[in-house]
Design a protein around this motif. Structure first.
Motif, PDB file in Angstrom:
ATOM      1  N   UNK A 190       0.872  -1.188   0.000  1.00  0.00           N
ATOM      2  CA  UNK A 190       0.000   0.000   0.000  1.00  0.00           C
ATOM      3  C   UNK A 190       0.902   1.229   0.000  1.00  0.00           C
ATOM      4  N   UNK A 191       0.948   1.931  -1.100  1.00  0.00           N
ATOM      5  CA  UNK A 191       1.797   3.125  -1.217  1.00  0.00           C
ATOM      6  C   UNK A 191       3.237   2.854  -0.751  1.00  0.00           C
ATOM      7  N   UNK A 192       3.752   1.678  -1.092  1.00  0.00           N
ATOM      8  CA  UNK A 192       5.141   1.358  -0.753  1.00  0.00           C
ATOM      9  C   UNK A 192       5.328   0.694   0.596  1.00  0.00           C
ATOM     10  N   UNK A 193       4.292   0.657   1.431  1.00  0.00           N
ATOM     11  CA  UNK A 193       4.390  -0.043   2.715  1.00  0.00           C
ATOM     12  C   UNK A 193       3.953  -1.488   2.527  1.00  0.00           C
ATOM     13  N   UNK A 194       4.640  -2.420   3.220  1.00  0.00           N
ATOM     14  CA  UNK A 194       4.390  -3.853   3.051  1.00  0.00           C
ATOM     15  C   UNK A 194       3.379  -4.372   4.074  1.00  0.00           C
ATOM     16  N   UNK A 195       2.728  -5.480   3.720  1.00  0.00           N
ATOM     17  CA  UNK A 195       1.882  -6.250   4.647  1.00  0.00           C
ATOM     18  C   UNK A 195       0.730  -5.443   5.226  1.00  0.00           C
TER      19      UNK A 195
ATOM     20  N   UNK B  94       6.967   7.745   1.044  1.00  0.00           N
ATOM     21  CA  UNK B  94       5.519   7.822   0.869  1.00  0.00           C
ATOM     22  C   UNK B  94       5.074   9.286   0.794  1.00  0.00           C
ATOM     23  N   UNK B  95       5.602  10.088   1.703  1.00  0.00           N
ATOM     24  CA  UNK B  95       5.233  11.510   1.703  1.00  0.00           C
ATOM     25  C   UNK B  95       5.707  12.192   0.411  1.00  0.00           C
ATOM     26  N   UNK B  96       6.920  11.863  -0.015  1.00  0.00           N
ATOM     27  CA  UNK B  96       7.485  12.484  -1.220  1.00  0.00           C
ATOM     28  C   UNK B  96       6.692  12.097  -2.474  1.00  0.00           C
ATOM     29  N   UNK B  97       6.353  10.798  -2.579  1.00  0.00           N
ATOM     30  CA  UNK B  97       5.759  10.294  -3.820  1.00  0.00           C
ATOM     31  C   UNK B  97       4.232  10.334  -3.832  1.00  0.00           C
TER      32      UNK B  97
ATOM     33  N   UNK C 139       0.280  11.996   6.505  1.00  0.00           N
ATOM     34  CA  UNK C 139       0.895  11.161   7.544  1.00  0.00           C
ATOM     35  C   UNK C 139       1.094  12.009   8.784  1.00  0.00           C
ATOM     36  N   UNK C 140       0.738  11.455   9.942  1.00  0.00           N
ATOM     37  CA  UNK C 140       1.048  12.206  11.167  1.00  0.00           C
ATOM     38  C   UNK C 140       1.592  11.290  12.253  1.00  0.00           C
ATOM     39  N   UNK C 141       2.312  11.898  13.184  1.00  0.00           N
ATOM     40  CA  UNK C 141       2.879  11.194  14.332  1.00  0.00           C
ATOM     41  C   UNK C 141       2.035  11.498  15.569  1.00  0.00           C
ATOM     42  N   UNK C 142       1.965  10.540  16.485  1.00  0.00           N
ATOM     43  CA  UNK C 142       1.117  10.704  17.673  1.00  0.00           C
ATOM     44  C   UNK C 142       1.481  11.915  18.511  1.00  0.00           C
TER      45      UNK C 142
END
Ligand SMILES: [Zn+2]
Length: 277
Positions: free
Chosen positions: A162-167, A250-253, A260-263
């Motif tokens: 999913x957008x370069x992330x696996x599993x 992911x953010x770049x492409x 995307x955000x961090x907690x």
């Protein structure tokens, strides 16, 4: 699906901008960004932050000793997810699912406030939390926080790209607009949670990064205090840095498709709250 951005725990460590990159005074301001999702059937909470029992300090074994001191944790009832959800006119029973990025004390403290919810987490995370060994693991994982959970749904790695992330995979009983994306490194079974709303995806990346500057594609940067905290709390440095690189790509492409955000980045929380419909 409507998404609400909640801060369910504030930390004000001494160090100011060394921790958050923005504060002028001696104290930093670090949030705990959780999501409340209104699906057609029910409410879904993504991470819980601290809960009422943490605020009321009515059991001695819930919070760790060291980290709330260092982080200068501010525990207020109005910050708990249950308080904010009731203020919106909902009840605890409306929250039928809780999806956790991981089981650290600052993300799982509110589980007890939603005893009827099914809790979704990576199986490696639950195993690591139940079998905590060593000082850091025993401080971060607090079994009293999840001892009353009645329904768990646990997931092995395995799924689609999913957008370069696996599993990346969907979740039992939840709509296909909510996905789990394993992002190990901060903890063994750490994961991001993606939610599709309108024409974009939102990725809660939990603690896989902690400052928005870390995803800067050309000049990644991070306040020194947060960098140190991440290094101390990391269970797998290589996996953490590898996933950080995936998120940067992911953010770049795909930055126009996925936010995307961090907690714990308060600047991102404020921006997403002001942009929310
Ligand atoms: Zn955290």
């Amino acid at each position: 699906m409507r998404i609400h951005h909640l801060n369910c725990g504030s930390h004000c460590p001494v160090g100011g901008f060394m921790f958050d990159g923005t504060s002028n005074g001696p104290l930093a301001h670090i949030c705990t960004h959780c999501l409340l999702v209104e699906t057609p059937d029910c409410l879904v909470l993504v991470d819980t932050g601290y809960g009422l029992k943490d605020v009321r300090r009515n059991t001695g074994r819930r919070l760790p000793f060291i980290w709330p001191l260092i982080l200068n944790t501010r525990l207020r009832e109005q910050d708990t997810a249950i308080h904010q959800i009731k203020a919106m006119g909902f009840s605890a029973r409306d929250v039928r699912h809780i999806v956790l990025t991981h089981l650290d004390f600052d993300h799982a403290g509110g589980l007890a406030d939603f005893p009827d919810a099914t809790v979704h987490v990576m199986s490696g995370e639950r195993q690591a939390a139940e079998n905590a060994r060593g000082f850091i693991a025993r401080q971060r994982y607090r079994p009293a926080m999840w001892k009353d959970v009645k329904q768990w749904r646990m997931y092995e790695t395995g799924g689609e790209t999913w957008f370069g992330l696996q599993s990346v995979r969907d979740l039992d009983g939840l709509p296909p607009e909510i996905l789990m994306a394993p992002l190990p490194g901060h903890t063994v079974g750490h994961a991001g949670v993606a939610i599709r709303s309108a024409d974009r995806w939102l990725l809660n990346a939990g603690d896989s990064f902690m400052h928005v500057g870390q995803l800067d594609p050309t000049r990644p940067n991070c306040p020194a205090g947060i960098e140190l905290y991440q290094a101390i709390m990391s269970t797998n440095r290589n996996a953490r840095l590898d996933n950080l690189e995936r998120l940067r790509e992911l953010k770049r492409d795909h930055g126009s498709d996925v936010s995307i955000f961090a907690s714990h980045d308060g600047v991102q929380l404020a921006a997403m709250r002001s942009a929310a419909p």
